[in-house]
Enzyme design. Structure first.
Site, PDB file in Angstrom:
ATOM      1  CG  HIS A 155      -2.323  -0.725   1.097  1.00 48.17           C
ATOM      2  ND1 HIS A 155      -2.207  -2.129   1.564  1.00 48.17           N
ATOM      3  CD2 HIS A 155      -3.157  -0.138   0.608  1.00 48.17           C
ATOM      4  CE1 HIS A 155      -2.919  -2.841   0.577  1.00 48.17           C
ATOM      5  NE2 HIS A 155      -3.985  -1.361   0.795  1.00 48.17           N
ATOM      6  CE  LYS A 159      -3.816   0.065   4.754  1.00 39.45           C
ATOM      7  NZ  LYS A 159      -4.950   0.053   5.094  1.00 39.45           N
TER       8      LYS A 159
HETATM    9  P1  NAD Z   1      -7.089   9.516   5.010  1.00 44.01           P
HETATM   10  O1  NAD Z   1      -6.788   9.586   6.418  1.00 44.01           O
HETATM   11  O2  NAD Z   1      -7.288   9.868   3.669  1.00 44.01           O
HETATM   12  O3  NAD Z   1      -9.058  10.065   5.662  1.00 44.01           O
HETATM   13  C1  NAD Z   1      -9.680   9.996   6.511  1.00 44.01           C
HETATM   14  C2  NAD Z   1     -10.654  11.021   6.681  1.00 44.01           C
HETATM   15  O4  NAD Z   1     -11.496  11.013   8.177  1.00 44.01           O
HETATM   16  C3  NAD Z   1      -9.298  12.447   7.031  1.00 44.01           C
HETATM   17  O5  NAD Z   1      -9.973  13.467   6.523  1.00 44.01           O
HETATM   18  C4  NAD Z   1      -9.590  12.757   8.936  1.00 44.01           C
HETATM   19  O6  NAD Z   1      -9.789  13.790   9.084  1.00 44.01           O
HETATM   20  C5  NAD Z   1     -11.627  11.763   9.001  1.00 44.01           C
HETATM   21  N1  NAD Z   1     -11.419  11.331  10.060  1.00 44.01           N
HETATM   22  C6  NAD Z   1     -10.191  10.881  11.778  1.00 44.01           C
HETATM   23  N2  NAD Z   1     -11.774  11.117  12.047  1.00 44.01           N
HETATM   24  C7  NAD Z   1     -12.745  11.524  11.795  1.00 44.01           C
HETATM   25  C8  NAD Z   1     -13.802  11.822  12.778  1.00 44.01           C
HETATM   26  N3  NAD Z   1     -14.031  12.068  13.754  1.00 44.01           N
HETATM   27  N4  NAD Z   1     -14.534  12.652  12.611  1.00 44.01           N
HETATM   28  C9  NAD Z   1     -15.104  13.210  10.866  1.00 44.01           C
HETATM   29  N5  NAD Z   1     -13.759  12.471   9.782  1.00 44.01           N
HETATM   30  C10 NAD Z   1     -12.762  12.094  11.373  1.00 44.01           C
HETATM   31  O7  NAD Z   1      -8.052   7.708   5.328  1.00 44.01           O
HETATM   32  P2  NAD Z   1      -8.282   7.179   3.436  1.00 44.01           P
HETATM   33  O8  NAD Z   1      -7.230   6.664   2.552  1.00 44.01           O
HETATM   34  O9  NAD Z   1      -9.530   7.746   3.032  1.00 44.01           O
HETATM   35  O10 NAD Z   1      -8.557   5.663   4.473  1.00 44.01           O
HETATM   36  C11 NAD Z   1      -9.652   5.730   5.405  1.00 44.01           C
HETATM   37  C12 NAD Z   1      -9.980   4.556   5.968  1.00 44.01           C
HETATM   38  O11 NAD Z   1     -10.129   3.771   5.206  1.00 44.01           O
HETATM   39  C13 NAD Z   1      -8.774   3.474   6.141  1.00 44.01           C
HETATM   40  O12 NAD Z   1      -8.827   2.996   7.520  1.00 44.01           O
HETATM   41  C14 NAD Z   1      -8.141   3.026   5.559  1.00 44.01           C
HETATM   42  O13 NAD Z   1      -7.122   1.380   5.612  1.00 44.01           O
HETATM   43  C15 NAD Z   1      -9.899   2.504   5.032  1.00 44.01           C
HETATM   44  N6  NAD Z   1      -9.780   2.203   3.203  1.00 44.01           N
HETATM   45  C16 NAD Z   1     -11.084   1.166   2.882  1.00 44.01           C
HETATM   46  C17 NAD Z   1     -11.250   0.877   1.766  1.00 44.01           C
HETATM   47  C18 NAD Z   1     -11.728  -0.501   1.948  1.00 44.01           C
HETATM   48  O14 NAD Z   1     -11.929  -0.981   0.470  1.00 44.01           O
HETATM   49  N7  NAD Z   1     -12.441  -0.727   2.903  1.00 44.01           N
HETATM   50  C19 NAD Z   1      -9.933   1.170   0.628  1.00 44.01           C
HETATM   51  C20 NAD Z   1      -9.925   2.011   1.035  1.00 44.01           C
HETATM   52  C21 NAD Z   1      -8.779   2.899   2.600  1.00 44.01           C
END
Ligand code: NAD
Length: 266
Positions: A155, A159
Site C-alpha cells: 500500500h 497507510k
Molecule cells: P485519510 O486519512 O485520507 O482519510 C480519513 C479522513 O477521516 C481524514 O480526512 C480524517 O481527518 C477523517 N477523520 C478522522 N477522524 C474523524 C472524525 N472523528 N470525524 C470525521 N472525520 C474524521 O484515509 P483514507 O485513505 O481515506 O482511508 C480511510 C480509512 O479507509 C482507512 O482505515 C483505510 O484503511 C480505509 N480504506 C478502506 C478501503 C475499503 O475498500 N474498505 C479502501 C481504502 C481505504
C-alpha cells in the site's frame, strides 16, 4: 433519491466517495464532516473533492450526518467509525463502514450496534477482492497437506495500519477454508532466529511505498509448484464504487450486520 452523508469528507476516500455520489443520478449528497481540528472545516466539500462547489459545507458535528441522511458511508478511523455506528443506531440510519484497523473487540461492538441498525462493514469494498476472498477460501480448503500459505500486500506510504484489513480478511478466508482460526496460525513477524516455518501457519508480509492503491497476493507454495491469486487496484475509485453499491443495498435490507459478499448476492 437516497440521501448520503460522508464523515471524513476531506480524506482520500471521502473525496472519492463525493465524486462517485455526484456521478450517480439516484444519490443525493447531503452532509459531510471531518475531524474538529481539520483545516478543511468550513470548506465546500465539492471544492475539496475537486468537482466544483456543491453547497455542502464540511462541518465537525457528527449529529448533522445522521439527522439528514438515509445512509452514512464512513472511511475514517476505528474510534470515529465506532462512535458514528452508535449515532446511526440512535437515529435509525444505515451505515457502510470501510474503515480498517479495528480490533476484534471493536468489531464485536460494531456487530452489537447493528442489532438496532443496518451496517455493511467491509475492509475492501472492491468487487474483485470480494470474489478473491471467496476463491482463497475454496483453494485453501483443497490445497491442504504440504501446502504453505503466504499473504503479501503493498500500500501507499500514508497507510497507518498493517497488515491491511484486506490481507487480514484474506487470511481469515484461508483459515476458514482450512477449518482453523486465523489467530491460532497467523505468523505476522519474522526476524532473527525464527526457526523453520511451522506447517499450517499463514504468513504475512507487508510493503509500504509511493501511491500504491492496494495490491494483494495469496500464494500457495506446494512441492515443486506454486499457486498465486492476486488483485491489483490501480485507482481508489473501485472502493468508492463498491461502497456506493453497498449504500444502495444498506437502505433496502432489514437491520443487521452485512459484508460485501451479501452486497454482491443482493
Ligand atoms: P485519510 O486519512 O485520507 O482519510 C480519513 C479522513 O477521516 C481524514 O480526512 C480524517 O481527518 C477523517 N477523520 C478522522 N477522524 C474523524 C472524525 N472523528 N470525524 C470525521 N472525520 C474524521 O484515509 P483514507 O485513505 O481515506 O482511508 C480511510 C480509512 O479507509 C482507512 O482505515 C483505510 O484503511 C480505509 N480504506 C478502506 C478501503 C475499503 O475498500 N474498505 C479502501 C481504502 C481505504
Amino acid at each position: 433519491m437516497i440521501k448520503i452523508a460522508i464523515p471524513g469528507g476531506a480524506g482520500r476516500m471521502g473525496s472519492m466517495l463525493i465524486r462517485a455520489i455526484a456521478a450517480a443520478p439516484d444519490l443525493e449528497f447531503v452532509a459531510a464532516t471531518d475531524r474538529p481540528d481539520s483545516p478543511f472545516i468550513g470548506r465546500d466539500a465539492g471544492e475539496v473533492a475537486q468537482i466544483g462547489a456543491n453547497g455542502v459545507i464540511i462541518g465537525s458535528d457528527p449529529e448533522t450526518l445522521f439527522a439528514t441522511a438515509d445512509v452514512v458511508i464512513d472511511f475514517t478511523s476505528p474510534a470515529a467509525s465506532l462512535h458514528h455506528a452508535t449515532l446511526a443506531a440512535a437515529h435509525g440510519c444505515a451505515m457502510v463502514i470501510g474503515t480498517t484497523g479495528l480490533s476484534a473487540d471493536e468489531e464485536a461492538r460494531l456487530k452489537t450496534t447493528a442489532k438496532n441498525s443496518t451496517i455493511v462493514y467491509c475492509a475492501n469494498t472492491s468487487v474483485g477482492v470480494t470474489l478473491l476472498t471467496q476463491l482463497v477460501e475454496d483453494v485453501a480448503a483443497k490445497l491442504t497437506d504440504g501446502w504453505d500459505i503466504e499473504i503479501l500486500e503493498t500500500h501507499h506510504h500514508h497507510k497507518v495500519d498493517a497488515p491491511s484489513g484486506t490481507a487480514l480478511a484474506l487470511g481469515k478466508a484461508a483459515a476458514k477454508g482450512r477449518g482453523v482460526e486465523l489467530d491460532d496460525v497467523a505468523d505476522m513477524v519474522r526476524k532473527g532466529q525464527t526457526g523453520a516455518r511451522k506447517p499450517g501457519d499463514i504468513g504475512f508480509a507487508v510493503l509500504r511505498g509511493g501511491d500504491v492503491a492496494g495490491e494483494h497476493s495469496v500464494i500457495f507454495y506446494g512441492e515443486s509448484e506454486r499457486v498465486e491469486i492476486s488483485h491489483r487496484a490501480t485507482d481508489r475509485a473501485i472502493f468508492a464504487r463498491g461502497a456506493v453499491r453497498a449504500a444502495r443495498f444498506a437502505v433496502a435490507v432489514a437491520n443487521g450486520f452485512y459484508d460485501m459478499t451479501d452486497v454482491l448476492k443482493g
